[in-house]
Write an enzyme that holds these catalytic residues in place. Structure first.
Site, PDB file in Angstrom:
ATOM      1  N   CYS A   1      33.157  19.996  39.273  1.00  0.00           N
ATOM      2  CA  CYS A   1      34.228  21.107  39.698  1.00  0.00           C
ATOM      3  C   CYS A   1      33.355  22.909  39.831  1.00  0.00           C
ATOM      4  O   CYS A   1      33.037  22.495  41.090  1.00  0.00           O
ATOM      5  CB  CYS A   1      35.406  21.471  38.354  1.00  0.00           C
ATOM      6  SG  CYS A   1      36.650  22.587  38.496  1.00  0.00           S
TER       7      CYS A   1
ATOM      8  N   ASP B   1      42.844  14.600  43.842  1.00  0.00           N
ATOM      9  CA  ASP B   1      42.802  16.150  42.746  1.00  0.00           C
ATOM     10  C   ASP B   1      44.133  16.555  43.170  1.00  0.00           C
ATOM     11  O   ASP B   1      44.312  17.315  43.919  1.00  0.00           O
ATOM     12  CB  ASP B   1      41.690  16.088  43.618  1.00  0.00           C
ATOM     13  CG  ASP B   1      40.860  17.046  42.007  1.00  0.00           C
ATOM     14  OD1 ASP B   1      41.592  17.830  41.825  1.00  0.00           O
ATOM     15  OD2 ASP B   1      39.496  17.581  43.100  1.00  0.00           O
TER      16      ASP B   1
ATOM     17  N   HIS C   1      40.702  15.058  39.384  1.00  0.00           N
ATOM     18  CA  HIS C   1      40.252  15.921  39.219  1.00  0.00           C
ATOM     19  C   HIS C   1      39.249  15.565  38.297  1.00  0.00           C
ATOM     20  O   HIS C   1      38.348  15.320  38.092  1.00  0.00           O
ATOM     21  CB  HIS C   1      40.961  16.780  39.083  1.00  0.00           C
ATOM     22  CG  HIS C   1      39.782  17.725  38.932  1.00  0.00           C
ATOM     23  ND1 HIS C   1      39.095  19.051  40.055  1.00  0.00           N
ATOM     24  CD2 HIS C   1      38.808  18.955  38.126  1.00  0.00           C
ATOM     25  CE1 HIS C   1      38.085  19.390  40.063  1.00  0.00           C
ATOM     26  NE2 HIS C   1      38.112  20.172  38.859  1.00  0.00           N
TER      27      HIS C   1
END
Length: 420
Positions: A234, A328, A362
């Site tokens: 991230c 994601d 994710h």
């Protein structure tokens, strides 16, 4: 007589469990349930139904679940499908050195849809899941501006050194660092905001802070001197990509579901300044659960107006491994990674690779980690949708973890097992 075996009883959190039942009637339906309580007192549980074979046996490495929280042959399905009793809660082990996760596994001789105190399991087993192997040391780091925790494998070394970072939740997150050290890496779990005396919010990315962390890691006598690796997810993957681009001592980088440019926060490094692409607030989507989906909230890096925000990844000193979840829900990670690869190819660089996992979300973490579809994020004061589907995400965690270790061992030294 029914025999219920779960091995190993004590293991690392990323190691597979072997779950077997024997002594059942042929074609008997049974329920297997897993449960644990995390450090915050929140319970997690999962269950699945199985039908024994003609010999009265169930083997999760071989047999498919007929229903429950998952279906099909998933040997680690009971762990990967663990769900919290408290909505938007994420399982994240904080204390690694002195306490494992205790996972209770129960066997029922019928469909057991709900927990009921008057229905007792036929058999139960409790296993310990550790995030550090015996002999791994943890050293709290508070040197110069650097804040984090250093995990050292047993033995003299030297070992490959890796910096490990997470994303926009801030704080110090150590569980992946502990596992990396358990597999032969000196791992620095690095905090960069919302921890100790670091800024409470990430206003600007000061790349010199991360350079200081690289230098600190390389000075350690147990670390190989050729350079270090970085792994991050991230927002951390955004910073990792910047480190790969501008810091010469970063020679191998793993970016998990991150962007190819600077977003939101600007970046500064010596005389260099890169502005962050602004977020598109109208691109934030609220799901029916109330979780926010940021997938379309970042500007398109392909637009001409955003070219000054894109990282010149072609200048990276070492190889880059992009790990991407095809579903994601937080970033358009596939597009970001593909744009980075196109840029490198245009510049004649071939030292990057994309591992795309269709159906994964994710938060791609080490294997055995429960699939987290959505969880609370303190940065946005609400829950975020991470996306993905259980089976595909579980496979991504298992496969990518092996590839990450191969990648680092090969490019940082020791155990040269495969090329990028």
């Amino acid at each position: 007589m029914v025999q219920f075996t779960v091995t190993p009883e004590v293991s690392l959190a990323d190691e597979p469990l072997r779950i077997q039942v024997s002594g059942l009637a042929p074609l008997q339906i049974v329920t297997l349930r897993a449960s644990l309580t995390d450090e915050k007192g929140v319970g997690f549980q999962s269950r699945a139904f199985y039908r024994s074979n003609e010999a009265g046996e169930v083997n999760l490495e071989r047999d498919a679940a007929t229903g429950g929280d998952y279906s099909g042959a998933q040997p680690m399905g009971l762990l990967c499908s663990l769900k919290p009793e408290k909505m938007f809660h994420r399982l994240m082990k904080r204390e690694l050195m002195h306490s494992p996760l205790h996972v209770k596994l129960d066997l029922y001789d019928m469909y057991q849809l709900f927990s009921a105190p008057d229905v007792l399991p036929v058999a139960s087993r409790i296993v310990e899941r550790w995030y550090v192997a015996p002999g791994v040391q943890r050293v709290l780091i508070r040197e110069g501006r650097v804040r984090g925790a250093l995990f050292l494998p047993p033995g003299k070394g030297p070992f490959p050194g890796v910096i490990d970072m997470f994303g926009g939740i801030g704080g110090l997150i150590e569980f992946r660092g502990g596992l990396l050290a358990s597999h032969g890496f000196v791992a620095l779990s690095l905090a960069y905001f919302a921890y100790d005396d670091l800024p409470k919010m990430l206003d600007e990315i000061d790349l010199e802070y991360f350079e200081e962390a690289v230098d600190l890691l390389m000075r350690h006598p147990k670390v190989m001197g050729s350079g270090v690796g970085v792994i991050a997810v991230c927002k951390g993957a955004e910073i990792a990509l910047a480190m790969a681009t501008f810091l010469k001592k970063v020679i191998a980088t793993v970016c998990i579901n991150g962007p190819n440019g600077i977003n939101g926060n600007s970046l500064r490094y010596r005389n260099l300044y890169i502005r962050g692409m602004p977020y598109i607030t109208e691109g934030i989507h609220f799901t029916s659960t109330g979780a926010m989906e940021f997938h379309n909230a970042i500007e398109d890096p392909r637009e001409e107006r955003n070219q000054d925000c894109i990282l010149p990844v072609e200048n990276a000193q070492g190889p880059i491994l992009f790990i991407v979840g095809g579903e994601d829900g937080n970033y358009n990670s596939r597009m970001f990674a593909e744009e980075a690869l196109k840029r490198m190819k245009r510049c004649g660089k071939k030292n990057a690779k994309l591992l795309l996992y269709p159906g994964a979300g994710h938060l791609i973490e080490p294997p055995g980690s429960p699939f987290c579809l959505m969880s609370y994020n303190p940065l946005v004061l609400g829950p975020l949708m991470w996306g993905g589907k259980l089976e595909a995400h579980s496979y991504a965690q298992e496969h990518s973890w092996r590839e990450i270790q191969k990648f680092f061992h090969y490019h940082l030294g020791q155990s040269k097992v495969s090329k990028l």
